[in-house]
Scaffold this active site. Sequence first.
Site, PDB file in Angstrom:
ATOM      1  N   SER A 107      39.996  38.462  35.613  1.00  0.00           N
ATOM      2  CA  SER A 107      40.437  39.622  35.074  1.00  0.00           C
ATOM      3  C   SER A 107      40.551  39.336  33.420  1.00  0.00           C
ATOM      4  O   SER A 107      40.619  38.198  32.910  1.00  0.00           O
ATOM      5  CB  SER A 107      41.873  39.847  35.463  1.00  0.00           C
ATOM      6  OG  SER A 107      42.631  40.765  34.337  1.00  0.00           O
TER       7      SER A 107
ATOM      8  N   TYR B 124      50.206  35.771  37.143  1.00  0.00           N
ATOM      9  CA  TYR B 124      48.811  36.470  37.373  1.00  0.00           C
ATOM     10  C   TYR B 124      47.744  35.946  36.308  1.00  0.00           C
ATOM     11  O   TYR B 124      46.618  35.530  37.065  1.00  0.00           O
ATOM     12  CB  TYR B 124      49.044  38.067  37.313  1.00  0.00           C
ATOM     13  CG  TYR B 124      47.991  38.686  37.515  1.00  0.00           C
ATOM     14  CD1 TYR B 124      47.153  38.967  38.758  1.00  0.00           C
ATOM     15  CD2 TYR B 124      47.177  39.385  36.520  1.00  0.00           C
ATOM     16  CE1 TYR B 124      45.968  39.624  39.198  1.00  0.00           C
ATOM     17  CE2 TYR B 124      46.008  39.924  36.700  1.00  0.00           C
ATOM     18  CZ  TYR B 124      45.538  40.240  38.092  1.00  0.00           C
ATOM     19  OH  TYR B 124      44.411  40.899  38.194  1.00  0.00           O
TER      20      TYR B 124
HETATM   21  N1  LIG Z   1      42.686  47.259  39.273  1.00  0.00           N
HETATM   22  C1  LIG Z   1      42.570  46.234  38.221  1.00  0.00           C
HETATM   23  O1  LIG Z   1      43.065  46.934  37.249  1.00  0.00           O
HETATM   24  C2  LIG Z   1      42.223  44.861  38.067  1.00  0.00           C
HETATM   25  C3  LIG Z   1      41.948  44.310  36.638  1.00  0.00           C
HETATM   26  C4  LIG Z   1      41.551  43.106  36.638  1.00  0.00           C
HETATM   27  C5  LIG Z   1      41.120  42.467  37.963  1.00  0.00           C
HETATM   28  N2  LIG Z   1      41.620  42.931  38.939  1.00  0.00           N
HETATM   29  C6  LIG Z   1      41.316  42.070  40.174  1.00  0.00           C
HETATM   30  O2  LIG Z   1      40.186  42.842  41.016  1.00  0.00           O
HETATM   31  C7  LIG Z   1      40.372  42.262  42.304  1.00  0.00           C
HETATM   32  C8  LIG Z   1      40.406  43.497  43.315  1.00  0.00           C
HETATM   33  O3  LIG Z   1      41.712  44.507  43.006  1.00  0.00           O
HETATM   34  P1  LIG Z   1      41.662  45.864  43.095  1.00  0.00           P
HETATM   35  O4  LIG Z   1      42.389  46.640  42.074  1.00  0.00           O
HETATM   36  O5  LIG Z   1      40.398  46.258  43.909  1.00  0.00           O
HETATM   37  O6  LIG Z   1      42.962  45.935  44.194  1.00  0.00           O
HETATM   38  P2  LIG Z   1      43.486  46.710  45.494  1.00  0.00           P
HETATM   39  O7  LIG Z   1      42.805  48.305  45.556  1.00  0.00           O
HETATM   40  O8  LIG Z   1      44.895  46.928  45.726  1.00  0.00           O
HETATM   41  O9  LIG Z   1      42.607  46.286  46.846  1.00  0.00           O
HETATM   42  C9  LIG Z   1      42.858  45.076  47.348  1.00  0.00           C
HETATM   43  C10 LIG Z   1      42.216  44.708  48.510  1.00  0.00           C
HETATM   44  O10 LIG Z   1      42.341  43.291  49.016  1.00  0.00           O
HETATM   45  C11 LIG Z   1      42.697  43.236  50.498  1.00  0.00           C
HETATM   46  N3  LIG Z   1      43.983  42.303  50.356  1.00  0.00           N
HETATM   47  C12 LIG Z   1      44.975  42.321  49.933  1.00  0.00           C
HETATM   48  N4  LIG Z   1      45.601  41.138  50.286  1.00  0.00           N
HETATM   49  C13 LIG Z   1      45.058  40.440  51.094  1.00  0.00           C
HETATM   50  C14 LIG Z   1      45.128  39.400  51.809  1.00  0.00           C
HETATM   51  N5  LIG Z   1      46.316  38.452  51.844  1.00  0.00           N
HETATM   52  N6  LIG Z   1      44.187  38.896  52.509  1.00  0.00           N
HETATM   53  C15 LIG Z   1      42.754  39.279  52.373  1.00  0.00           C
HETATM   54  N7  LIG Z   1      42.752  40.683  51.884  1.00  0.00           N
HETATM   55  C16 LIG Z   1      43.767  41.195  51.081  1.00  0.00           C
HETATM   56  C17 LIG Z   1      43.381  44.705  50.505  1.00  0.00           C
HETATM   57  O11 LIG Z   1      43.106  45.010  51.849  1.00  0.00           O
HETATM   58  P3  LIG Z   1      44.549  44.897  52.924  1.00  0.00           P
HETATM   59  O12 LIG Z   1      45.811  45.018  52.333  1.00  0.00           O
HETATM   60  O13 LIG Z   1      44.163  45.676  54.355  1.00  0.00           O
HETATM   61  O14 LIG Z   1      44.279  43.417  53.232  1.00  0.00           O
HETATM   62  C18 LIG Z   1      42.543  45.512  49.820  1.00  0.00           C
HETATM   63  O15 LIG Z   1      41.276  45.708  50.700  1.00  0.00           O
HETATM   64  C19 LIG Z   1      41.568  41.504  42.355  1.00  0.00           C
HETATM   65  O16 LIG Z   1      41.314  40.434  42.496  1.00  0.00           O
HETATM   66  C20 LIG Z   1      42.410  42.208  41.031  1.00  0.00           C
HETATM   67  O17 LIG Z   1      43.330  41.005  40.571  1.00  0.00           O
HETATM   68  C21 LIG Z   1      41.892  44.225  39.002  1.00  0.00           C
END
Ligand SMILES: NC(=O)c1ccc[n+]([C@@H]2O[C@H](COP(=O)([O-])OP(=O)(O)OC[C@H]3O[C@@H](n4cnc5c(N)ncnc54)[C@H](OP(=O)(O)O)[C@@H]3O)[C@@H](O)[C@H]2O)c1
Length: 259
Positions: free
Chosen positions: A137, A150
Amino acid sequence: MPTALITGATAGLGKSFTRALAEQGYDLVLVARSERDLKEHAELLRAGHGIRTEVLPADLTTDEGCGRVTARLTAEPAVDLLVNNAGIGYDNAFLETGIQAEERLLDLNVRAVLRLTDAALGEMTRRRSGAIVNVASVAGLGPAWLSSTYPASKAWIIGFTESLAVSQQVRDAGVRMMALLPGYTRTEFHQRAGIPTTFPPAWLWLHSDDVVRSALRDLRKGKVLSIPSLRYKTAAWGLRHLPRPLSRRFAWDISKPGH
Ligand SMILES: NC(=O)c1ccc[n+]([C@@H]2O[C@H](COP(=O)([O-])OP(=O)(O)OC[C@H]3O[C@@H](n4cnc5c(N)ncnc54)[C@H](OP(=O)(O)O)[C@@H]3O)[C@@H](O)[C@H]2O)c1
């Protein structure tokens, strides 16, 4: 056909990765906790793109869950691209989150990335091909959120990925590694974390498909760090180059009442 394994494949950025890679003809191994969501999404990808899909339900905060995925990473058909995408954050200040939840965050954001990279990189360097994308991030570049672990977990991913990606052993083996540093992206992340989505103005939000398109382009170009969008490239420059005491002043302090 090449094969990609994506963690967190059922929502947000992970789902966008699955769609983009399916369009490119990759067979996919989808990892997340919910088996039902995995099966539903795998079926859509199979029907829409004619690719082969495997579902691998695993909780990556556990030893057992990581073990199931590392076993797949060292099995056939070989995994050509690993996307370590699953990650979580919290809206609570460090002292309110509770140590068990904090450890869960580190287990998913750091330990699972370490274990899966270890398994995949060993195979890829032996085969002398492959690529790993670790989702960090922009927050990992500086004191972006105060009283939160985080950004520190994402700083670890950036440092870890960069140090391996440019190492002679990995480069000589023809394996590419890249850290992806998204800014605010519309996904389920904030809702799951209880983080309000009203604070950043609309123009700061990215679309997950755009982030992934830009990331895959950067991976093809051999970049080590991918920062999608000019907005966040500028923010990243500031976080890297402004004097630390100055950037700390602009950091979001989640321990402040009503932050
Ligand atoms: N969205 C943002 O603004 C943002 C910004 C910077 C970085 N990021 C990073 O991008 C990445 C993806 O985030 P996102 O925003 O796409 O998140 P998201 O929409 O909340 O999706 C999270 C995914 O991870 C899975 N997951 C959660 N806990 C898990 C566990 N314990 N074991 C296996 N799978 C798990 C969830 O499915 P289940 O619940 O079924 O397990 C889901 O498929 C993360 O690393 C986040 O830190 C996001």
